[in-house]
Design an enzyme around this catalytic site. Structure first.
Site, PDB file in Angstrom:
ATOM      1  N   GLU A 142       0.842  -1.197   0.000  1.00 23.23           N
ATOM      2  CA  GLU A 142       0.000   0.000   0.000  1.00 23.23           C
ATOM      3  C   GLU A 142       0.875   1.244   0.000  1.00 23.23           C
ATOM      4  O   GLU A 142       0.410   2.342   0.305  1.00 23.23           O
ATOM      5  CB  GLU A 142      -1.016  -0.006   1.135  1.00 23.23           C
ATOM      6  CG  GLU A 142      -0.459  -0.170   2.524  1.00 23.23           C
ATOM      7  CD  GLU A 142      -1.574  -0.161   3.564  1.00 23.23           C
ATOM      8  OE1 GLU A 142      -2.054  -1.244   3.896  1.00 23.23           O
ATOM      9  OE2 GLU A 142      -1.966   0.918   4.010  1.00 23.23           O
TER      10      GLU A 142
ATOM     11  N   CYS B 202      -3.343  -4.418   4.011  1.00 20.72           N
ATOM     12  CA  CYS B 202      -2.211  -5.221   4.512  1.00 20.72           C
ATOM     13  C   CYS B 202      -2.159  -6.634   3.943  1.00 20.72           C
ATOM     14  O   CYS B 202      -1.260  -7.389   4.296  1.00 20.72           O
ATOM     15  CB  CYS B 202      -2.241  -5.287   6.027  1.00 20.72           C
ATOM     16  SG  CYS B 202      -1.934  -3.695   6.797  1.00 20.72           S
TER      17      CYS B 202
ATOM     18  N   ASN C  47       4.831  -3.270  12.210  1.00 16.66           N
ATOM     19  CA  ASN C  47       3.898  -3.836  11.229  1.00 16.66           C
ATOM     20  C   ASN C  47       4.320  -3.386   9.838  1.00 16.66           C
ATOM     21  O   ASN C  47       4.219  -2.207   9.519  1.00 16.66           O
ATOM     22  CB  ASN C  47       2.480  -3.351  11.553  1.00 16.66           C
ATOM     23  CG  ASN C  47       1.459  -3.812  10.529  1.00 16.66           C
ATOM     24  OD1 ASN C  47       1.761  -4.614   9.644  1.00 16.66           O
ATOM     25  ND2 ASN C  47       0.243  -3.295  10.655  1.00 16.66           N
TER      26      ASN C  47
ATOM     27  N   HIS D 130      -1.631 -12.062  10.601  1.00 18.39           N
ATOM     28  CA  HIS D 130      -1.259 -10.664  10.372  1.00 18.39           C
ATOM     29  C   HIS D 130      -1.012  -9.973  11.717  1.00 18.39           C
ATOM     30  O   HIS D 130      -1.734 -10.216  12.682  1.00 18.39           O
ATOM     31  CB  HIS D 130      -2.350  -9.944   9.582  1.00 18.39           C
ATOM     32  CG  HIS D 130      -2.080  -8.474   9.439  1.00 18.39           C
ATOM     33  ND1 HIS D 130      -0.918  -7.994   8.872  1.00 18.39           N
ATOM     34  CD2 HIS D 130      -2.789  -7.376   9.824  1.00 18.39           C
ATOM     35  CE1 HIS D 130      -0.927  -6.678   8.900  1.00 18.39           C
ATOM     36  NE2 HIS D 130      -2.045  -6.278   9.478  1.00 18.39           N
TER      37      HIS D 130
ATOM     38  N   LYS E  96      -0.487  -7.843  20.186  1.00 12.69           N
ATOM     39  CA  LYS E  96      -1.584  -8.451  20.944  1.00 12.69           C
ATOM     40  C   LYS E  96      -2.580  -9.194  20.055  1.00 12.69           C
ATOM     41  O   LYS E  96      -3.035 -10.283  20.394  1.00 12.69           O
ATOM     42  CB  LYS E  96      -2.337  -7.360  21.723  1.00 12.69           C
ATOM     43  CG  LYS E  96      -1.540  -6.742  22.842  1.00 12.69           C
ATOM     44  CD  LYS E  96      -1.361  -7.702  23.994  1.00 12.69           C
ATOM     45  CE  LYS E  96      -0.601  -7.025  25.139  1.00 12.69           C
ATOM     46  NZ  LYS E  96      -0.287  -7.938  26.212  1.00 12.69           N
TER      47      LYS E  96
END
Lengths: 134, 352
Positions: free
Chosen positions: B81, B113, B267, B235, B240
């Site tokens: 992206e 993503c 990420n 992903h 968490k």
């Protein structure tokens, strides 16, 4: 507008394509049509991607397109096959007081594929090889 | 006919910023970020790095492991992206630099993503259909997160590349499945610098619904339970969410830890679960099964079940390993000012 020149240099900038004289074995980068020995018989040759720093200089007032990256470091790199090229040294610490502490003559480097510069706000991005310390 | 990964590679830039440095800038409690989101530091692209250069390096490492002639690759797809151009493919530059052109099908994918797993999915499908001998799928990003947004703690840079083929497979693809709905949890409009997100809405109806549904259906197709897998990777928008998703499905944390790269890398959006998969392939034993489920806002999940082969032992040392790059002693830490400059978050004088 550098676009056409950049386009014609793609084999060298992207893939390190050189040529090698079939008569005397001399390597030319960028490729030549006639060897210093007079032969015009060449074969394609791709440069190795590892080498060592022969010498370097720190450019503190670089040209317009490199201003955001300043200071930039340009090095002469001797590749594993003995070919010498000039390349920007990348992935350096953002703040360096003494470059001689960071970059030693003879230090091993690998060639990496990076953005060299962008043609102003809306032009093309120009990619090619740089080197970084291993 | 068996189809699987014949070469893989990951690339992570050397620059980092710590959660404490970002928290200091915005008056946040760094312990809350570290304990609440399990995010400690993230990778930052150099000023000369973007999705194209990251994709190239990951692809180069994948080729080193595959040991094939690049000219035999029939398709190259990059999911991201943060493609450097709005119009002009990233893939053409990468294909040209790798020496794959001109006999190659190239496309750039977008799906938030999960664009990387999309690229993998299509590359795998081409080989399975017999259209070509090898196909490459890449997921890479220089992720965007607005200054002061919680995303700034996670939005990182990196990517992973996978070459699919039928010979000399290192991880066979046993099953695939995709779960997709129209869910507006995270988006970026044309000409906007940074994405918008719908806060807590990004959790239950978006991430968890898609990841859990995809994983459950995939395991059902395979007749498998979590105990049948040595590793799983989901992903990783933070540390968490994937652990909670794994726990709900019945996975133990030990099955997730190897692929859980986000606490120390951030990420990498389209590169997130693919990079986690490379970390697993760096360690997995022949015969191990791996569950991978991506997530892309908008929203969807792609799932894969892989089975590792003996060949993994021959190829894994032929390129830099993922955790070695993440925890590299070459890491360089930036303060927020330098980070803002590196990421183009400062409004410059027109002449710059």
């Amino acid at each position: 507008m550098l676009t056409p020149r950049v386009y014609t240099e793609i084999p060298q900038r992207y893939r390190l394509e050189a040529n090698k004289c079939k008569a005397c074995g001399k390597v030319f980068f960028p490729p030549r049509l006639v060897c210093t020995c007079g032969s015009q018989d060449f074969e394609p040759y791709r440069l190795p991607t590892r080498g060592k720093i022969v010498t370097y200089t720190v450019v503190r007032t670089p040209g317009f397109v490199f201003k955001l990256q300043k200071p930039i470091v340009l090095a002469i790199v001797e590749l594993e096959d003995g070919t010498r090229i000039m390349a920007q040294v990348t992935d350096l610490p953002p703040v360096v007081e003494d470059y001689s502490e960071i970059i030693k003559i003879g230090a091993e480097v690998e060639l990496v594929f990076r953005k060299i510069f962008s043609e102003q706000e809306a032009g093309i991005h120009v990619y090619g090889y740089k080197c970084r310390l291993i | 006919m068996k189809v699987g990964i014949v070469g893989y590679g990951a690339y992570i830039p050397r620059y980092r910023i710590k959660a404490e440095e970002i928290a200091k800038q915005w008056g946040d409690d760094p312990e809350a970020i570290k304990n609440g989101l399990d995010l400690y530091e993230k990778s930052v692209p150099g000023m000369d790095e973007d999705t194209i250069t990251i994709s190239y390096m990951a692809a180069k490492y994948a080729l080193q492991r595959a040991g094939i002639d690049p000219k035999e690759i029939g398709a190259l797809y990059i999911g991201s992206e943060s493609h450097p151009y709005a119009v002009k493919p990233s893939g053409t530059v990468v294909a040209e630099a790798l020496g794959i052109t001109p006999d190659v099908h190239v496309a750039d994918f977008e799906f938030a993503c999960k664009a990387g797993s999309e690229a993998m999915f299509v590359a795998y499908s081409h080989v399975k259909a017999g259209n070509m001998k090898y196909a490459m799928g890449i997921g890479a990003d220089t992720s965007q997160g607005a200054p002061g947004d919680a995303l700034e703690y996670s939005a990182a840079a990196g990517g992973a590349a996978f070459i699919f083929g039928t010979e000399n497979i290192v991880a066979e693809v046993e099953y695939t499945y995709s779960f997709t709905t129209d869910t507006p949890d995270f988006w970026r409009r044309e000409h906007e610098f940074y994405p918008q997100h719908a806060g807590r809405f990004t959790g239950e109806p978006a991430y968890f619904k898609h990841v859990l549904s995809c994983a459950r259906e995939l395991m059902k197709m395979a007749g498998a339970t979590p105990q049948d897998f040595a590793y799983a990777v989901f992903h990783m928008p933070n540390g968490k969410f994937p652990v909670r998703a794994g726990s709900i499905l019945g996975f133990k944390k030990e099955q997730l830890l190897t692929g859980l790269v986000v606490p120390w890398m951030g990420n990498t959006y389209s590169g997130s679960s693919p990079t986690g998969l490379t970390a697993i392939l760096d360690e997995a034993k022949p015969g191990d099964r791996i569950l991978m489920v991506s997530f892309g806002s908008g929203a969807g999940s792609d799932g894969f079940i892989f089975r590792v082969t003996d060949r993994i032992l021959e190829v894994r040392d032929k390129a830099p390993k993922t955790w070695e790059q993440i925890k590299s002693d070459k890491r360089m830490y930036l303060d927020y000012g330098l980070y803002a400059k590196f990421r183009g978050k400062i409004i410059l004088r027109p002449e710059l």
